[in-house]
Design a protein around this motif. Structure first.
Motif, PDB file in Angstrom:
ATOM      1  N   LEU A 339       0.845  -1.193   0.000  1.00  0.00           N
ATOM      2  CA  LEU A 339       0.000   0.000   0.000  1.00  0.00           C
ATOM      3  C   LEU A 339       0.877   1.240   0.000  1.00  0.00           C
ATOM      4  O   LEU A 339       1.868   1.313   0.747  1.00  0.00           O
ATOM      5  CB  LEU A 339      -0.913   0.007   1.228  1.00  0.00           C
ATOM      6  N   ALA A 340       0.521   2.197  -0.824  1.00  0.00           N
ATOM      7  CA  ALA A 340       1.268   3.460  -0.911  1.00  0.00           C
ATOM      8  C   ALA A 340       0.392   4.592  -0.401  1.00  0.00           C
ATOM      9  O   ALA A 340      -0.729   4.782  -0.878  1.00  0.00           O
ATOM     10  CB  ALA A 340       1.692   3.718  -2.351  1.00  0.00           C
ATOM     11  N   PHE A 341       0.911   5.345   0.547  1.00  0.00           N
ATOM     12  CA  PHE A 341       0.178   6.481   1.122  1.00  0.00           C
ATOM     13  C   PHE A 341       0.863   7.767   0.693  1.00  0.00           C
ATOM     14  O   PHE A 341       2.055   7.969   0.951  1.00  0.00           O
ATOM     15  CB  PHE A 341       0.144   6.372   2.644  1.00  0.00           C
ATOM     16  N   SER A 342       0.097   8.620   0.021  1.00  0.00           N
ATOM     17  CA  SER A 342       0.674   9.832  -0.552  1.00  0.00           C
ATOM     18  C   SER A 342       0.356  11.079   0.260  1.00  0.00           C
ATOM     19  O   SER A 342       0.676  12.189  -0.164  1.00  0.00           O
ATOM     20  CB  SER A 342       0.159  10.019  -1.992  1.00  0.00           C
ATOM     21  N   GLN A 343      -0.253  10.926   1.409  1.00  0.00           N
ATOM     22  CA  GLN A 343      -0.540  12.053   2.288  1.00  0.00           C
ATOM     23  C   GLN A 343      -0.480  11.547   3.726  1.00  0.00           C
ATOM     24  O   GLN A 343      -0.484  10.335   3.961  1.00  0.00           O
ATOM     25  CB  GLN A 343      -1.926  12.636   1.984  1.00  0.00           C
ATOM     26  N   PRO A 344      -0.381  12.423   4.703  1.00  0.00           N
ATOM     27  CA  PRO A 344      -0.367  11.964   6.093  1.00  0.00           C
ATOM     28  C   PRO A 344      -1.549  11.049   6.378  1.00  0.00           C
ATOM     29  O   PRO A 344      -2.665  11.298   5.908  1.00  0.00           O
ATOM     30  CB  PRO A 344      -0.439  13.268   6.892  1.00  0.00           C
ATOM     31  N   ILE A 345      -1.325  10.000   7.139  1.00  0.00           N
ATOM     32  CA  ILE A 345      -2.328   8.963   7.323  1.00  0.00           C
ATOM     33  C   ILE A 345      -3.614   9.494   7.927  1.00  0.00           C
ATOM     34  O   ILE A 345      -4.703   8.988   7.659  1.00  0.00           O
ATOM     35  CB  ILE A 345      -1.737   7.814   8.183  1.00  0.00           C
ATOM     36  N   CYS A 415       4.676   6.729   1.586  1.00  0.00           N
ATOM     37  CA  CYS A 415       4.983   5.719   2.589  1.00  0.00           C
ATOM     38  C   CYS A 415       4.452   4.376   2.090  1.00  0.00           C
ATOM     39  O   CYS A 415       3.286   4.278   1.658  1.00  0.00           O
ATOM     40  CB  CYS A 415       4.361   6.062   3.939  1.00  0.00           C
ATOM     41  N   TYR A 416       5.287   3.329   2.127  1.00  0.00           N
ATOM     42  CA  TYR A 416       4.942   2.026   1.578  1.00  0.00           C
ATOM     43  C   TYR A 416       4.910   0.992   2.708  1.00  0.00           C
ATOM     44  O   TYR A 416       5.895   0.813   3.437  1.00  0.00           O
ATOM     45  CB  TYR A 416       5.963   1.603   0.523  1.00  0.00           C
ATOM     46  N   ILE A 417       3.786   0.296   2.813  1.00  0.00           N
ATOM     47  CA  ILE A 417       3.622  -0.716   3.857  1.00  0.00           C
ATOM     48  C   ILE A 417       2.992  -1.954   3.235  1.00  0.00           C
ATOM     49  O   ILE A 417       1.987  -1.857   2.518  1.00  0.00           O
ATOM     50  CB  ILE A 417       2.751  -0.194   5.011  1.00  0.00           C
ATOM     51  N   GLN A 418       3.556  -3.104   3.519  1.00  0.00           N
ATOM     52  CA  GLN A 418       3.024  -4.356   2.982  1.00  0.00           C
ATOM     53  C   GLN A 418       1.948  -4.918   3.902  1.00  0.00           C
ATOM     54  O   GLN A 418       2.073  -4.886   5.133  1.00  0.00           O
ATOM     55  CB  GLN A 418       4.151  -5.383   2.812  1.00  0.00           C
TER      56      GLN A 418
END
Length: 656
Positions: A339-345, A415-418
């Motif tokens: 998952l790629a997050f392009s802004q603050p969570i 931010c990248y998280i599996q």
């Protein structure tokens, strides 16, 4: 007062012969005569007695002048807080407007007695008797008038008449048995209880007799009395509190559950009985039943309970974590998504409020942050288990670093998280190899960060090891590594230090945040802040159906956490936005607990400045809590120069 009731398993104790109450040191609040109150979130507040009287009690009394029920409640509150001198006009007003003469004449009699107006107290009580008959409560209070005058014979006669009229009136029964004990000793006390228990319709005396039997270790006799009372069904809302309290205090926890669990109704019975039952489930090590009851009690949305329910929720969560074992997982059977997050969570869940937050240019270079690996035993097989501190921080730290890059640099942060589909986030046993990532990251990425995290020890003695690596995509090299080993209390400060060192090496940093309201968390706040980032990440996964709701434990704690942060740091805007973000995600996954948060959320909107980012998100709050009239009125009355971005956002909110 509520806290005093929350002693272990509640209930009243008849003092043992010769027993003395241990001395209690007065608190500063007690010395200053403070009134205890609760806000909408259940937080205890201490208000100076004089301020309470002038600013809360007297204005509230005036506002309730024409409503008999509310006026009666206000008078009782005033009596409990020692404001009897202020209640004479209100008590007279209640007699004039109340359709319940027993209630109004009783409370006026009490107010008059508190003000030493005995003749007038007798007069109003006799007027009440003339209207509704010689009821137990009117006769008991009339007996008190004669007792105040020193006419014990007349008081005794009236008191017994009161008990015959209503053998379950708490004040009358306790007064009667106290007199019997004073005059005839323990045997007189027990004989008095048995005499009252023999009256038609009696059940309260049986509870006091059952308490005696429990104290004598005669559990079968106590049980027989409890079953008699419960099968009769005529007991009042507080009876279960006494039964559960006595059973718990005497170590009969399984019997407590057996008798109370089938009959307890949180809408009819005293919530203290529910607290006692909840503690019994905890003591018996049954988190499943405890959680079911916890949800029922939370749904009452009763502020004084929240602190104790939150404590129970934490205890149940800890119990469940101790009971659960990791489930072996075959990696071949699990689909892994990145998952790629392009802004603050915490900006997710707000219906893409891009009109509220400044955006980076579309052609901005990017810096990426990957979830950290675990410094652990890499030989352990893959397994599914509940999130622990290492797992949570392995995601929260890169989420924070991406947020820092977003706010303090020219870079667009990713931010990248599996995540294992349907299972949960993946915690790798080692840091990602940056050399393997160069061909996978987007071409616009200038730098990315990997790292590993581990700990050893427990509690304050726990030691954390954190290492971060900065990789240069243009040169395809690792250009920096920063690390540190610190104690538990210093982890937040270490994260801030490594953030500054790494971002400084990427260049293009700013002294002013991208959004004016944003403030970098302090070292003191960082541990709490990271916990919230980890929790809002889990809410995001559930809202986007990446993991099932069953994989999330402690939902209320997750939703409450940022609101608690906001109370500790009231001038900081981000915790409030985190809170609304959590509610938005809970709305998306159709949380069953959302209704409990309406009063607190509306109070939050009232407390913030009208132009603050939190206040400007009010339409989202109205949507979450089905306040359609407010939402529609706002939409109809938009200024002519309202931006298209804002109007589009309102459309997205309406379609949630």
């Amino acid at each position: 007062m509520f806290k005093r009731l929350l002693s272990a398993f509640g209930g009243k104790n008849k003092p043992a012969s010769g027993a003395q109450t241990p001395p209690v040191e007065p608190t500063p609040e007690a010395q200053e005569e403070m009134i205890v109150a609760y806000d909408a979130s259940g937080q205890e507040m201490h208000i100076a007695r004089s301020d309470w009287r002038e600013k809360v009690f007297l204005p509230g009394l005036a506002q309730k002048w024409d409503d008999a029920g509310e006026l009666y409640d206000a008078i009782l509150g005033g009596l409990n807080d020692g404001f009897a001198a202020d209640l004479m006009p209100a008590a007279a007003r209640l007699v004039d407007i109340d359709e319940d003469p027993e209630r109004s004449h009783t409370v006026q009699g009490i107010v008059l007695m508190k003000n030493n107006r005995l003749a007038e107290a007798e007069s109003t009580l006799r007027e009440g008797i003339a209207k509704v008959g010689a009821t137990g409560i009117l006769l008991t209070n009339l007996a008190k008038v004669f007792a105040e005058r020193g006419d014990d014979a007349h008081a005794d006669s009236l008191l017994w008449q009161a008990i015959e009229a209503d053998p379950n009136l708490d004040n009358g029964l306790l007064w009667w048995t106290a007199l019997k004990q004073e005059r005839e000793g323990e045997e007189g006390y027990l004989a008095g209880l048995r005499t009252v228990a023999a009256l038609p319709g009696s059940w309260r005396a049986q509870l006091w007799l059952a308490r005696h039997y429990l104290e004598q270790q005669n559990v079968p006799a106590a049980r027989a009395l409890y079953e008699e009372v419960l099968s009769g069904g005529s007991y009042d809302s507080r009876a279960l509190t006494m039964i559960s309290g006595d059973l718990g205090r005497n170590g009969e926890v399984p019997l407590l559950v057996e008798l109370i669990a089938p009959v307890y109704d949180e809408h009819r019975h005293d919530p203290m009985a529910g607290i006692n039952l909840l503690r019994a489930w905890q003591e018996l090590g049954n988190p499943d039943e405890g959680e079911k009851l916890l949800n029922r009690l939370y749904a009452l949305d009763y502020p004084p309970l929240r602190q104790y329910l939150d404590e129970s929720a934490q205890a149940l969560q800890k119990m469940r974590a101790q009971n659960e074992q990791g489930t072996p997982v075959d990696p071949a059977d699990v689909q892994i998504h990145t998952l790629a997050f392009s802004q603050p969570i915490w900006q997710y869940g707000l219906c893409k409020a891009d009109w509220l937050f400044k955006q980076k240019p579309a052609d901005a270079a990017t810096v990426g942050f990957f979830a950290l690996g675990s410094i652990a035993d890499n030989t352990r097989p893959a397994e599914s288990q509940r999130e622990d501190d290492v797992g949570r921080l392995s995601r929260a730290i890169p989420l924070y670093l991406a947020e820092a890059a977003h706010y303090w640099s020219d870079y667009a942060a990713r931010c990248y998280i599996q995540v294992a589909a349907g299972v949960g986030p993946v915690l790798s046993g080692q840091a990602m190899d940056g050399n393997a990532l160069f061909d996978l990251v987007p071409p616009e990425m200038r730098y990315f960060v990997t790292g590993e995290l581990g700990s050893r020890g427990e509690g304050e003695a726990r030691q954390w090891q954190l290492t971060l690596h900065l990789w240069d995509c243009a040169r395809r090299v690792k250009c920096a590594s920063e690390s540190g080993t610190v104690a538990q209390g210093e982890l937040g400060a270490l994260v801030l230090q490594l953030e500054q060192r790494l971002l400084a090496q990427t260049g293009a940093l700013h002294a002013i945040a991208l959004d004016d309201f944003y403030v970098r968390p302090s070292a003191e706040a960082m541990d709490v802040y990271l916990s919230e980032l980890g929790q809002t990440f889990m809410l995001t996964l559930v809202a986007n159906e990446q993991i099932p709701r069953s994989a999330m434990w402690g939902e209320r704690a997750m939703l409450d956490w940022p609101l608690t942060m906001a109370r500790h740091w009231p001038t900081v805007e981000v915790p409030k936005l985190m809170y609304l973000s959590g509610l938005g995600k809970a709305f998306d996954y159709q949380s069953e607990v959302l209704a409990e948060y309406q009063a607190r959320t509306l109070q939050l909107l009232r407390d913030v400045d009208a132009g603050s980012p939190t206040a400007r998100l009010a339409p989202l709050v109205w949507k979450i809590f089905a306040m359609q009239a407010e939402f529609d009125a706002h939409r109809r009355n938009l200024p002519a120069d309202t931006s298209t971005a804002y109007q589009d956002w309102l459309t997205r909110v309406a379609e949630k």
